[in-house]
Design a protein around this motif. Structure first.
Motif, PDB file in Angstrom:
ATOM      1  N   ARG A 244       0.771  -1.215   0.003  1.00  0.00           N
ATOM      2  CA  ARG A 244      -0.052   0.009   0.091  1.00  0.00           C
ATOM      3  C   ARG A 244       0.820   1.175  -0.047  1.00  0.00           C
ATOM      4  N   ASP A 245       2.164   1.066   0.276  1.00  0.00           N
ATOM      5  CA  ASP A 245       3.046   2.309   0.177  1.00  0.00           C
ATOM      6  C   ASP A 245       3.685   2.454  -1.092  1.00  0.00           C
TER       7      ASP A 245
ATOM      8  N   ARG B 202      -4.247   9.757  -1.798  1.00  0.00           N
ATOM      9  CA  ARG B 202      -3.654   9.102  -0.511  1.00  0.00           C
ATOM     10  C   ARG B 202      -3.537  10.086   0.570  1.00  0.00           C
TER      11      ARG B 202
ATOM     12  N   SER C 155      -2.262  -0.507  -5.331  1.00  0.00           N
ATOM     13  CA  SER C 155      -1.663   0.025  -4.345  1.00  0.00           C
ATOM     14  C   SER C 155      -2.456   0.943  -3.393  1.00  0.00           C
TER      15      SER C 155
ATOM     16  N   HIS D 215      -5.278  -1.259  -1.659  1.00  0.00           N
ATOM     17  CA  HIS D 215      -4.730  -1.852  -0.570  1.00  0.00           C
ATOM     18  C   HIS D 215      -4.944  -0.746   0.558  1.00  0.00           C
ATOM     19  N   LEU D 216      -4.371   0.360   0.465  1.00  0.00           N
ATOM     20  CA  LEU D 216      -4.218   1.529   1.461  1.00  0.00           C
ATOM     21  C   LEU D 216      -5.909   1.696   1.980  1.00  0.00           C
ATOM     22  N   TRP D 217      -6.585   1.748   1.138  1.00  0.00           N
ATOM     23  CA  TRP D 217      -8.249   2.010   1.380  1.00  0.00           C
ATOM     24  C   TRP D 217      -8.807   1.063   2.152  1.00  0.00           C
TER      25      TRP D 217
END
Length: 305
Positions: A204-205, A297, A251, A254-256
């Motif tokens: 996610r980064d 993000r 990505s 994934h962060l969400w």
């Protein structure tokens, strides 16, 4: 127990150049001899070379190149397999390992993946076809589909013909995905080897550089302005750039999901949906572009705080 077993395997693998070299050679030789397993086996080869570079060092990486290259040629009785190993498995793995060393996050790996993707595209456009152009890939596809040619309708043949022109871009974008997965594997394996149970470097980064948007703009302008043979390379470049922004979109997803605190099976269901509804890949790629242009993000992080 599973983590201990994996750690034991990694310790054995990294305990000597011969163990590492022969193990990688076995995987690479099997990838060439068992086509339907080629992608996952090649993925592991690249990841293991990256792990050797990351954990053991540059010198050991060169020693593994010599051992695995010679062993691959010996196992398959084909000296070209040694050359193929150096170009297809060792070089990407070595560069990914360097990228992982360069940055504690994904900055170095991102640039390696971009560079390797563009190199793969150039090779697929001009070197492998030997100047023949799209006709080379059309011939390859005709040979591949010859057994099922009678079962294909006229519409299906036309669709395949249109896709064939984009094979260089599709291959390069697919390799970008493979190299990204290899970097993720190598990073996680090293953390397991060091006893780090919680991943420190997570997908996610993953963030593409801002300046890549100019390549996207140039590609879109090229598609709008060019015609004929000059359009073919730009169309394939669009596939590669789209693949890179697809990774960016994934990505962000994934962060969400992580920001919502949803369990892993929800993310798994998301990927199953992508496989079943491949049209969503374009949506995720557009999301990746929007993320980089409008810094989604950062907005997501701000809303959480």
């Amino acid at each position: 127990m599973a983590a201990q077993t994996e750690g034991g395997v990694l310790r054995w693998f990294l305990s000597g150049r011969w163990q590492a070299g022969i193990s990688i050679a076995v995987l690479f030789s099997a990838a060439g001899l068992v086509p339907f397993l080629a992608a996952p086996l090649l993925l592991n080869c690249v990841a293991l070379v990256a792990l050797v570079t990351l954990q053991a060092g540059r010198k050991e990486s060169f020693e593994v190149l010599l051992i695995a290259g010679f062993a691959s040629a010996l196992f398959t009785l084909n000296p070209w397999y040694g050359v193929a190993f150096a170009l297809v498995a060792w070089l990407p793995g070595r560069l990914l390992g360097e990228g992982l060393q360069w940055d504690v996050q994904w900055g170095g790996v991102v640039w390696v993946v971009i560079g390797l993707s563009l190199l793969a595209l150039a090779l697929s456009l001009w070197v492998i076809p030997r100047g023949v152009g799209p006709a080379f890939w059309q011939t390859q596809m005709e040979h591949l589909l010859a057994p099922a040619r009678k079962e294909l309708s006229t519409t299906q043949r036309q669709v395949l013909a249109d896709m064939t022109r984009l094979m260089p871009g599709i291959l390069a974008a697919g390799m970008a995905l493979l190299w990204t997965l290899a970097a993720l594997l190598a990073s996680r394996w090293r953390e397991r080897f060091q006893g780090v149970l919680v991943p420190q470097r997570v997908f996610r980064d993953w963030v593409l550089p801002d300046r890549l948007i100019w390549l996207l703009i140039a590609t879109l302008l090229g598609i709008s302005l060019l015609h004929g043979n000059a359009l073919w390379p730009v169309q394939n470049l669009a596939i590669v750039v789209g693949g890179l922004y697809l990774l960016q979109g994934l990505s962000f997803m994934h962060l969400w999901f992580a920001s919502r605190g949803w369990p892993l099976f929800v993310l798994t269901a998301f990927y199953i949906g992508l496989i079943l509804l491949s049209q969503l890949l374009l949506v995720i790629a557009v999301l990746g572009i929007v993320d980089r242009v409008f810094h989604l993000r950062q907005r997501l992080a701000g809303s959480r705080s």
